[in-house]
Design a protein around this motif. Structure first.
Motif, PDB file in Angstrom:
ATOM      1  N   LEU A 141       0.825  -1.212   0.000  1.00 36.20           N
ATOM      2  CA  LEU A 141       0.000   0.000   0.000  1.00 36.20           C
ATOM      3  C   LEU A 141       0.857   1.260   0.000  1.00 36.20           C
ATOM      4  CD1 LEU A 141      -2.685   1.509   0.271  1.00 36.20           C
ATOM      5  CD2 LEU A 141      -2.522   1.180   2.762  1.00 36.20           C
ATOM      6  N   VAL A 142       1.816   1.327   0.926  1.00 36.81           N
ATOM      7  CA  VAL A 142       2.621   2.554   1.017  1.00 36.81           C
ATOM      8  C   VAL A 142       3.544   2.695  -0.189  1.00 36.81           C
ATOM      9  CG1 VAL A 142       2.494   2.667   3.527  1.00 36.81           C
ATOM     10  CG2 VAL A 142       4.368   1.412   2.467  1.00 36.81           C
ATOM     11  N   SER A 143       3.974   1.567  -0.772  1.00 38.23           N
ATOM     12  CA  SER A 143       4.807   1.649  -1.976  1.00 38.23           C
ATOM     13  C   SER A 143       4.014   2.216  -3.142  1.00 38.23           C
ATOM     14  CB  SER A 143       5.360   0.266  -2.332  1.00 38.23           C
ATOM     15  OG  SER A 143       6.263  -0.180  -1.352  1.00 38.23           O
ATOM     16  N   SER A 144       2.728   1.852  -3.220  1.00 35.93           N
ATOM     17  CA  SER A 144       1.883   2.394  -4.284  1.00 35.93           C
ATOM     18  C   SER A 144       1.693   3.895  -4.107  1.00 35.93           C
ATOM     19  CB  SER A 144       0.525   1.692  -4.286  1.00 35.93           C
ATOM     20  OG  SER A 144       0.675   0.314  -4.549  1.00 35.93           O
ATOM     21  N   ILE A 145       1.448   4.324  -2.853  1.00 35.75           N
ATOM     22  CA  ILE A 145       1.290   5.755  -2.581  1.00 35.75           C
ATOM     23  C   ILE A 145       2.570   6.504  -2.919  1.00 35.75           C
ATOM     24  CG2 ILE A 145       0.892   7.482  -0.776  1.00 35.75           C
ATOM     25  CD1 ILE A 145      -0.855   5.407   0.649  1.00 35.75           C
ATOM     26  N   PHE A 146       3.705   5.956  -2.486  1.00 34.77           N
ATOM     27  CA  PHE A 146       4.977   6.607  -2.767  1.00 34.77           C
ATOM     28  C   PHE A 146       5.292   6.582  -4.264  1.00 34.77           C
ATOM     29  CE2 PHE A 146       9.573   6.449  -3.380  1.00 34.77           C
ATOM     30  CZ  PHE A 146       9.952   7.612  -2.746  1.00 34.77           C
ATOM     31  N   GLY A 147       4.924   5.476  -4.940  1.00 35.44           N
ATOM     32  CA  GLY A 147       5.222   5.356  -6.361  1.00 35.44           C
ATOM     33  C   GLY A 147       4.557   6.412  -7.219  1.00 35.44           C
ATOM     34  N   MET A 148       3.457   6.974  -6.731  1.00 30.31           N
ATOM     35  CA  MET A 148       2.788   8.014  -7.512  1.00 30.31           C
ATOM     36  C   MET A 148       3.645   9.259  -7.658  1.00 30.31           C
ATOM     37  SD  MET A 148       0.171   6.618  -8.576  1.00 30.31           S
ATOM     38  CE  MET A 148      -0.389   8.075  -9.409  1.00 30.31           C
ATOM     39  N   THR A 149       4.623   9.449  -6.744  1.00 26.99           N
ATOM     40  CA  THR A 149       5.502  10.613  -6.880  1.00 26.99           C
ATOM     41  C   THR A 149       6.328  10.529  -8.158  1.00 26.99           C
ATOM     42  OG1 THR A 149       7.340   9.600  -5.647  1.00 26.99           O
ATOM     43  CG2 THR A 149       5.670  10.764  -4.370  1.00 26.99           C
ATOM     44  N   VAL A 150       6.655   9.291  -8.585  1.00 26.36           N
ATOM     45  CA  VAL A 150       7.433   9.107  -9.809  1.00 26.36           C
ATOM     46  C   VAL A 150       6.628   9.590 -11.013  1.00 26.36           C
ATOM     47  CG1 VAL A 150       8.590   7.400 -11.264  1.00 26.36           C
ATOM     48  CG2 VAL A 150       8.654   7.168  -8.782  1.00 26.36           C
ATOM     49  N   VAL A 151       5.291   9.412 -10.948  1.00 25.45           N
ATOM     50  CA  VAL A 151       4.429   9.784 -12.064  1.00 25.45           C
ATOM     51  C   VAL A 151       4.013  11.247 -11.998  1.00 25.45           C
ATOM     52  CG1 VAL A 151       2.209   9.336 -13.182  1.00 25.45           C
ATOM     53  CG2 VAL A 151       3.558   7.438 -12.284  1.00 25.45           C
ATOM     54  N   LEU A 152       3.565  11.683 -10.822  1.00 23.24           N
ATOM     55  CA  LEU A 152       2.990  13.028 -10.713  1.00 23.24           C
ATOM     56  C   LEU A 152       4.048  14.124 -10.647  1.00 23.24           C
ATOM     57  CD1 LEU A 152       0.048  12.369  -8.215  1.00 23.24           C
ATOM     58  CD2 LEU A 152      -0.025  12.558 -10.708  1.00 23.24           C
ATOM     59  N   GLY A 153       5.184  13.846  -9.987  1.00 21.06           N
ATOM     60  CA  GLY A 153       6.208  14.871  -9.833  1.00 21.06           C
ATOM     61  C   GLY A 153       6.666  15.482 -11.146  1.00 21.06           C
ATOM     62  N   PRO A 154       7.066  14.661 -12.143  1.00 21.95           N
ATOM     63  CA  PRO A 154       7.562  15.237 -13.389  1.00 21.95           C
ATOM     64  C   PRO A 154       6.524  16.004 -14.200  1.00 21.95           C
ATOM     65  CG  PRO A 154       8.360  12.989 -13.115  1.00 21.95           C
ATOM     66  CD  PRO A 154       7.329  13.209 -12.052  1.00 21.95           C
ATOM     67  N   VAL A 155       5.210  15.849 -13.895  1.00 20.91           N
ATOM     68  CA  VAL A 155       4.219  16.606 -14.669  1.00 20.91           C
ATOM     69  C   VAL A 155       3.734  17.840 -13.925  1.00 20.91           C
ATOM     70  CG1 VAL A 155       3.448  14.542 -15.874  1.00 20.91           C
ATOM     71  CG2 VAL A 155       2.228  15.269 -13.840  1.00 20.91           C
ATOM     72  N   ILE A 156       3.919  17.881 -12.592  1.00 22.69           N
ATOM     73  CA  ILE A 156       3.500  19.066 -11.834  1.00 22.69           C
ATOM     74  C   ILE A 156       4.295  20.297 -12.276  1.00 22.69           C
ATOM     75  CG2 ILE A 156       3.516  20.134  -9.546  1.00 22.69           C
ATOM     76  CD1 ILE A 156       2.808  17.409  -8.387  1.00 22.69           C
ATOM     77  N   GLY A 157       5.616  20.114 -12.414  1.00 21.92           N
ATOM     78  CA  GLY A 157       6.473  21.232 -12.793  1.00 21.92           C
ATOM     79  C   GLY A 157       6.085  21.855 -14.121  1.00 21.92           C
ATOM     80  N   PRO A 158       5.987  21.057 -15.217  1.00 24.99           N
ATOM     81  CA  PRO A 158       5.603  21.653 -16.499  1.00 24.99           C
ATOM     82  C   PRO A 158       4.218  22.295 -16.491  1.00 24.99           C
ATOM     83  CG  PRO A 158       6.629  19.513 -16.837  1.00 24.99           C
ATOM     84  CD  PRO A 158       6.449  19.668 -15.351  1.00 24.99           C
ATOM     85  N   VAL A 159       3.243  21.701 -15.774  1.00 26.34           N
ATOM     86  CA  VAL A 159       1.881  22.243 -15.780  1.00 26.34           C
ATOM     87  C   VAL A 159       1.843  23.630 -15.149  1.00 26.34           C
ATOM     88  CG1 VAL A 159      -0.441  21.977 -14.853  1.00 26.34           C
ATOM     89  CG2 VAL A 159       0.733  20.007 -15.830  1.00 26.34           C
ATOM     90  N   PHE A 160       2.277  23.732 -13.890  1.00 21.03           N
ATOM     91  CA  PHE A 160       2.209  25.015 -13.186  1.00 21.03           C
ATOM     92  C   PHE A 160       3.321  25.963 -13.651  1.00 21.03           C
ATOM     93  CE2 PHE A 160      -0.031  22.098 -10.353  1.00 21.03           C
ATOM     94  CZ  PHE A 160      -1.201  22.808 -10.144  1.00 21.03           C
ATOM     95  N   GLY A 161       4.465  25.373 -14.039  1.00 26.25           N
ATOM     96  CA  GLY A 161       5.536  26.209 -14.557  1.00 26.25           C
ATOM     97  C   GLY A 161       5.136  26.913 -15.839  1.00 26.25           C
TER      98      GLY A 161
END
Length: 505
Positions: A141-161
C-alpha cells in the motif's frame, strides 16, 4: 550503530506524518527534474542560446541525478538518513532559487547540475524510510502511494511552470518550488526519526570516479557533437578518448577489486541483465516527449505555455490510470504487462510521427494520456521481472544500478534526439531552399506557389520562415521515429526474459 525505531514501535499518526513528509519532499524533487521542459523556448530567448544548448538545462540535471544516485547508501550510512534527507531537500531548494537568479546559460546549467546532484539521494532514501516506517504487511500500500511521486512529480512542474511562465516569466517556475521545499524540509526535520551514522562503510572511489567521468564525457560528446562537427573537432576527440579510458578503468577495476562500486558479476543473472537493458530503454522513452514537444509546439505551432503545460498534465492522468491498472496486470506474467506497455509506446510514437504543425489540442492530450498509461503499466512489471531471480543480498546495490541506467537513458536519449532534430532541420532546410528559385520552372506553373511569392524581400522572408518550420517538423518526426523504434526494440528484449517458474505437478 543505527538507533532507528522499529515500524511497530511508531504511533500510527507518526507513520502517516513521516509518509506525508517524505512524499512531499520526493515529489518536489521529481518536479524539479522536468520543470524546465515547458520553459525551454523562453529560456532560449532569454539566454540567447540555440535549441541544443538550452536542452543542457534538462539533460545535465538528469545526468547529475544519475551519477549521484548510487552514492545514496554510502551517504546514509556515513551521515545518517535524516541528515542526508534534509541536506538533499534544502540543498536542492537553494539550487532551485539560484536557477531562477541565473543570468547566463553557463550559470543556469551549473545550478541545474547542483540541483540534480545534491537532491539525488532524496527519492531512494524516501523509499527506504517509508518501507522501514510501516509494518511489512502494509508495504504494498505505502509503496503504491509513494510510487505516484514518480508519475505526478515530473508533470507538476511543467503544468504550473507553464502557467507562471506565461503570466510572468520563466524564473517564476523555479521560484514556485521554494516555499514548498522549505515546508518539506521543516516537516522532515520535525517528524523524521533521529538516527546515528552506521559503522563506516567503505566506498570504492576509484570505480565511482571512473564511471562518473565516463558518463559525463559521453554526455558532452552527445550534447556538443553536432555543433562541433563530431570527430572533426579536437574537443570531441578528447572527450571521447577520456570516456573510453575512464570506462576501461571502471571495467578493469570492477572485475579485479574485492568490493567494487558496482558488482558486474550480477549481470550473470539473465533477468537482471535484461531488466537493466529494458530500464535503460524505459528511461529513454519516459521523458523525451515531455522535453521535445514544448519547443515544437511553442516555437513552430504557436501554442502558449499554459496550454503546453496542460498537455503535459494529461500525461499525469494517464500515469495514474496506468499505475491503477497494475492492480490487475500485476497478477499476470510480467512479460505480458511490459509488452502491453511498450506496445502502447510504439502506438504513441507512430501517432506522433503522423502529426503536422496544424495539430489540434485534443489530439495532443489523447496522445499524452496514452504515453502516461504506457509508462505506468510498464514500471511495476519491469521492477518485478528485473529482481525476481536475483539474490536478495544484492537488492540494494542492484537497485542503485537500476535507477542509474534509468536516468542515464533519459539524459543520453534526449541529447541524441535534440541532435537529430538540429541535424535534420539544417539538412532539410538546405535541400528545400535550393528549390526556391526563379530558375525552378515548376514554381511557374499555375497555383504552384499558392499564397507565396518570390517578388519582394518581405515575401521571401515569410517563405523562408515557413520552410524553416517544415524543416524543423521533419526533424521532430525523425526524433519521434527514434522514440518508436527503441520502444519496439524493448518488446523484443522482453521475449528473452525468463518467465515465472511453474510449480512441479
Amino acid at each position: 550503530m543505527s538507533d532507528r525505531p522499529e515500524a511497530d514501535e511508531l504511533p500510527v499518526l507518526r507513520r502517516v506524518l513521516i509518509l506525508a513528509a517524505v512524499v512531499l519532499g520526493s515529489t518536489l524533487y521529481a518536479t524539479t527534474l522536468l520543470v524546465a521542459s515547458t520553459l525551454l523556448p523562453q529560456m532560449q530567448g532569454s539566454m540567447a542560446a540555440t535549441p541544443d544548448e538550452i536542452a543542457w538545462t534538462t539533460t545535465f540535471n538528469i545526468l547529475a541525478t544519475a551519477i549521484a544516485t548510487p552514492t545514496s547508501g554510502f551517504l546514509a550510512a556515513r551521515f545518517g538518513r535524516r541528515r542526508v534527507m534534509l541536506t538533499g531537500v534544502l540543498g536542492s531548494t537553494l539550487a532551485t532559487w539560484l536557477c531562477g537568479q541565473a543570468e547566463s546559460l553557463e550559470a543556469l546549467v551549473l545550478w541545474r547540475v547542483l540541483q540534480g546532484g545534491i537532491g539525488a539521494p532524496v527519492v531512494p532514501l524516501s523509499n527506504a524510510i517509508v518501507l522501514d516506517s510501516f509494518p511489512r504487511r502494509q508495504a504494498g500500500l505505502v509503496s503504491s502511494i509513494f510510487g505516484m511521486t514518480v508519475v505526478l512529480g515530473p508533470v507538476i512542474g511543467p503544468v504550473f511552470g507553464g502557467m507562471l511562465a506565461e503570466s510572468h516569466n520563466w524564473r517564476w517556475a523555479f521560484y514556485m518550488i521554494i516555499p514548498a521545499g522549505l515546508l518539506a524540509g521543516l516537516a522532515q526535520w520535525l517528524v523524521l526519526p533521529r538516527d546515528r551514522p552506521a559503522a563506516r562503510v567503505p566506498m570504492d572511489w576509484i570505480g565511482f570516479l571512473a564511471l562518473a567521468t565516463a558518463i559525463a564525457c559521453l554526455q558532452l560528446v552527445f550534447s556538443r557533437g553536432q555543433r562541433l562537427d563530431w570527430f572533426e573537432s579536437r574537443e570531441i576527440i578528447v572527450e571521447a578518448g577520456i570516456a573510453a579510458l575512464a570506462f576501461w578503468i571502471f571495467l578493469a577495476h570492477s572485475l579485479t577489486t574485492e568490493r567494487p562500486f558496482l558488482n558486474l558479476r550480477l549481470l550473470l543473472d539473465r533477468n537482471y541483465a535484461i531488466g537493466l537493458a529494458l530500464v535503460l530503454i524505459y528511461g529513454m522513452v519516459n521523458f523525451t516527449p515531455i522535453v521535445l514537444l514544448p519547443t515544437l509546439l511553442q516555437s513552430y505551432a504557436g501554442y502558449p505555455d499554459s496550454i503546453i503545460g496542460q498537455i503535459v498534465g494529461y500525461r499525469g492522468i494517464g500515469g495514474v490510470i496506468g499505475f491503477g491498472s497494475t492492480l490487475v496486470i500485476g497478477r499476470l506474467d510480467p512479460r505480458i504487462g511490459m509488452s502491453l506497455g511498450f506496445g502502447l509506446l510504439v502506438v504513441s510514437g507512430l501517432w506522433l510521427m503522423s502529426l503536422d504543425l496544424n495539430v489540434d489540442v485534443d489530439t495532443l492530450r489523447l496522445n499524452a494520456v496514452l504515453q502516461g498509461v504506457a509508462v505506468g503499466v510498464i514500471w511495476v512489471p519491469l521492477t518485478v521481472l528485473t529482481f525476481r531471480t536475483l539474490d536478495t543480498r544484492y537488492t540494494a546495490e542492484a537497485m542503485s544500478v537500476f535507477h542509474l541506467l534509468r536516468n542515464l537513458g533519459s539524459s543520453l536519449f534526449i541529447s541524441a534526439s535534440v541532435t537529430e532534430i538540429v541535424r535534420s532541420t539544417t539538412a532539410n532546410y538546405s535541400r528545400m531552399t535550393e528549390q526556391v528559385s526563379p530558375a525552378n520552372r515548376a514554381l511557374g506553373l499555375p497555383d504552384a506557389m499558392g499564397g507565396w511569392s518570390l517578388e519582394t524581400p518581405e515575401a521571401l522572408a515569410r517563405l523562408a520562415r515557413e520552410v524553416e518550420r517544415q524543416a524543423a517538423m521533419i526533424g521532430y518526426l525523425n526524433a519521434f521515429g527514434l522514440y518508436m523504434a527503441v520502444s519496439a526494440l524493448a518488446i523484443l528484449l522482453v521475449m528473452l526474459a525468463r518467465g515465472p517458474v511453474r510449480a512441479a505437478r
